[in-house]
Scaffold this motif. Sequence first.
Motif, PDB file in Angstrom:
ATOM      1  N   ARG A   1       0.823  -1.210   0.000  1.00  0.00           N
ATOM      2  CA  ARG A   1       0.000   0.000   0.000  1.00  0.00           C
ATOM      3  C   ARG A   1       0.860   1.264   0.000  1.00  0.00           C
ATOM      4  O   ARG A   1       2.011   1.260   0.391  1.00  0.00           O
ATOM      5  CB  ARG A   1      -0.933   0.026   1.207  1.00  0.00           C
ATOM      6  CG  ARG A   1      -0.246   0.082   2.587  1.00  0.00           C
ATOM      7  CD  ARG A   1      -0.252   1.434   3.229  1.00  0.00           C
ATOM      8  NE  ARG A   1       0.559   1.470   4.445  1.00  0.00           N
ATOM      9  CZ  ARG A   1       1.846   1.752   4.452  1.00  0.00           C
ATOM     10  NH1 ARG A   1       2.490   2.017   3.340  1.00  0.00           N
ATOM     11  NH2 ARG A   1       2.529   1.772   5.594  1.00  0.00           N
TER      12      ARG A   1
ATOM     13  N   GLY B   1      -1.775  11.143   6.305  1.00  0.00           N
ATOM     14  CA  GLY B   1      -2.393  10.564   7.501  1.00  0.00           C
ATOM     15  C   GLY B   1      -1.455   9.516   8.073  1.00  0.00           C
ATOM     16  O   GLY B   1      -1.767   8.337   8.096  1.00  0.00           O
ATOM     17  N   GLU B   2      -0.298   9.981   8.547  1.00  0.00           N
ATOM     18  CA  GLU B   2       0.715   9.034   9.033  1.00  0.00           C
ATOM     19  C   GLU B   2       0.757   9.062  10.562  1.00  0.00           C
ATOM     20  O   GLU B   2       0.704  10.141  11.168  1.00  0.00           O
ATOM     21  CB  GLU B   2       2.078   9.459   8.458  1.00  0.00           C
ATOM     22  CG  GLU B   2       2.949   8.322   8.052  1.00  0.00           C
ATOM     23  CD  GLU B   2       2.398   7.519   6.870  1.00  0.00           C
ATOM     24  OE1 GLU B   2       1.727   6.499   7.106  1.00  0.00           O
ATOM     25  OE2 GLU B   2       2.674   7.898   5.730  1.00  0.00           O
TER      26      GLU B   2
ATOM     27  N   ASP C   1      -3.395   6.351  12.659  1.00  0.00           N
ATOM     28  CA  ASP C   1      -4.358   5.233  12.796  1.00  0.00           C
ATOM     29  C   ASP C   1      -4.496   4.779  14.241  1.00  0.00           C
ATOM     30  O   ASP C   1      -5.594   4.605  14.748  1.00  0.00           O
ATOM     31  CB  ASP C   1      -4.044   4.067  11.831  1.00  0.00           C
ATOM     32  CG  ASP C   1      -2.650   3.495  11.925  1.00  0.00           C
ATOM     33  OD1 ASP C   1      -1.825   4.004  12.718  1.00  0.00           O
ATOM     34  OD2 ASP C   1      -2.375   2.514  11.198  1.00  0.00           O
TER      35      ASP C   1
ATOM     36  N   CYS D   1       1.115  -1.967  15.798  1.00  0.00           N
ATOM     37  CA  CYS D   1       0.708  -1.104  14.680  1.00  0.00           C
ATOM     38  C   CYS D   1      -0.773  -0.760  14.748  1.00  0.00           C
ATOM     39  O   CYS D   1      -1.535  -1.359  15.500  1.00  0.00           O
ATOM     40  CB  CYS D   1       0.997  -1.824  13.362  1.00  0.00           C
ATOM     41  SG  CYS D   1       0.011  -3.294  13.141  1.00  0.00           S
ATOM     42  N   GLY D   2      -1.170   0.195  13.939  1.00  0.00           N
ATOM     43  CA  GLY D   2      -2.583   0.521  13.768  1.00  0.00           C
ATOM     44  C   GLY D   2      -3.176  -0.382  12.703  1.00  0.00           C
ATOM     45  O   GLY D   2      -2.590  -1.407  12.333  1.00  0.00           O
TER      46      GLY D   2
ATOM     47  N   GLY E   1       4.831   5.954   5.479  1.00  0.00           N
ATOM     48  CA  GLY E   1       4.832   4.736   6.288  1.00  0.00           C
ATOM     49  C   GLY E   1       5.344   5.012   7.693  1.00  0.00           C
ATOM     50  O   GLY E   1       5.363   6.160   8.154  1.00  0.00           O
ATOM     51  N   GLY E   2       5.772   3.960   8.353  1.00  0.00           N
ATOM     52  CA  GLY E   2       6.181   4.068   9.747  1.00  0.00           C
ATOM     53  C   GLY E   2       7.400   4.944   9.948  1.00  0.00           C
ATOM     54  O   GLY E   2       7.557   5.607  10.970  1.00  0.00           O
TER      55      GLY E   2
HETATM   56  C1  GLA Z   1       3.167   1.460   9.960  1.00  0.00           C
HETATM   57  C2  GLA Z   1       2.026   0.822  10.748  1.00  0.00           C
HETATM   58  C3  GLA Z   1       0.700   1.525  10.465  1.00  0.00           C
HETATM   59  C4  GLA Z   1       0.823   3.031  10.629  1.00  0.00           C
HETATM   60  C5  GLA Z   1       2.054   3.560   9.885  1.00  0.00           C
HETATM   61  C6  GLA Z   1       2.286   5.019  10.157  1.00  0.00           C
HETATM   62  O1  GLA Z   1       2.995   1.253   8.600  1.00  0.00           O
HETATM   63  O2  GLA Z   1       1.911  -0.523  10.430  1.00  0.00           O
HETATM   64  O3  GLA Z   1      -0.307   1.013  11.288  1.00  0.00           O
HETATM   65  O4  GLA Z   1       0.848   3.390  11.984  1.00  0.00           O
HETATM   66  O5  GLA Z   1       3.224   2.850  10.222  1.00  0.00           O
HETATM   67  O6  GLA Z   1       1.265   5.790   9.648  1.00  0.00           O
END
Ligand code: GLA
Length: 378
Positions: free
Chosen positions: A27, A32-33, A36, A167-168, A329-330
């Motif tokens: 993905r 929106g980082e 979640d 994670c979210g 991403g993370g």
């Molecule tokens: C990682 C986590 C997601 C999210 C992103 C940051 O990808 O797996 O749940 O928190 O980081 O947006």
Amino acid sequence: MELKEKIANDFATRFGGEGNFYASAGRINLIGEHTDYNGGFVFPGAIDKMIMAEIRPNGCDTVRVRSIDIDDYTEFGLNEEDAPQQSWARYIFGVCREIIKRGGTLKGFDAVFAGNVPLGAGLSSSAALESCFAFALNDLFNDNSIDRFELARIGQSTEHNYCGVNCGIMDQFASVFGKKDHLMRLDCRSGEFEYFPFRPEGYTLVLVDSVVKHELADSPYNRRRESCERVAGRLGVETLRDATMEMLDAARADISDEDYRRARYVIGEKQRVLDVCDALVAGDYETVGERMYQTHRGLSEDYEVSCEELDFLNGLARECGVTGSRIMGGGFGGCTINLVKNELLEKFTGEARRQFCERYGHEPKIHEVIISDGARKL
Ligand code: GLA
């Protein structure tokens, strides 16, 4: 050789005959980082980089699975104490266990999988793997009775309980629900989401992968989440979704400077997602891009999940006149996502290759993003 053909050959050699084919996708996230797990909004989409698996029930209680890319094979049982050693296999084991814990049916199966989601680039290869197997095992053993949101949660719980990452829901959600040419705005508090057509006329989304690897497990990622939860607790709200800048400022004396900055970023990011969705509908790509740069600054200075290479790529995008750019991403490595006017594409990618290589001794990997379908049976 095509992914499917490669998997089919391998499956036939190892297990004989054939099984069913399933795929799921990596993905991107436009904006929106780190929102979640704070009950906020995310705006991801699935991409044309996937994990594909051939799977067949084997009539016993053992899972036999081979990863072509890692060139490894393992077998495990379905009880909690049967967890495999290999980290790649724990994703699959976790999905099995989470299905069983929810009262789902599961028996042994044989599987071979491979993929082309770049690893460690922040494109969620692990979520793609989890959702591919969750989707498949729901189809093979449960008559698709587990709803799609629960499939995403199965992947998320796998990360929490078997992989050490708190994670979210974003990555697994995007992998499961992804739809060609659409991004999805998910409200992570209510679970409501909306598809937004995404075909930005005259623009291309480009990922520039720094090839700096990150390891989320046991990492600063979980500490970021703890900071947010601490601040939410101080402010007396369930998550930072319900916090405002005014509330945060009023409580500043009771919050460490670091936690304050983490929360300031999250509160700002919440609004930026909504702004970007509105701007997108209005065809206002300048605003989309400006918010992306603001997110990068927040992630770099307040949330501190960037690194030198990614800040460099972001600055370079700005210099080249790229409309929007940010770390995706993370964090702690991985790639930037860039909204680039088509006429600038060649200049930007050329400069990114040349200047990055001059400075860091290796070229970044560049991918044009194609928004595609998520988990599916082939
Ligand atoms: C990682 C986590 C997601 C999210 C992103 C940051 O990808 O797996 O749940 O928190 O980081 O947006």
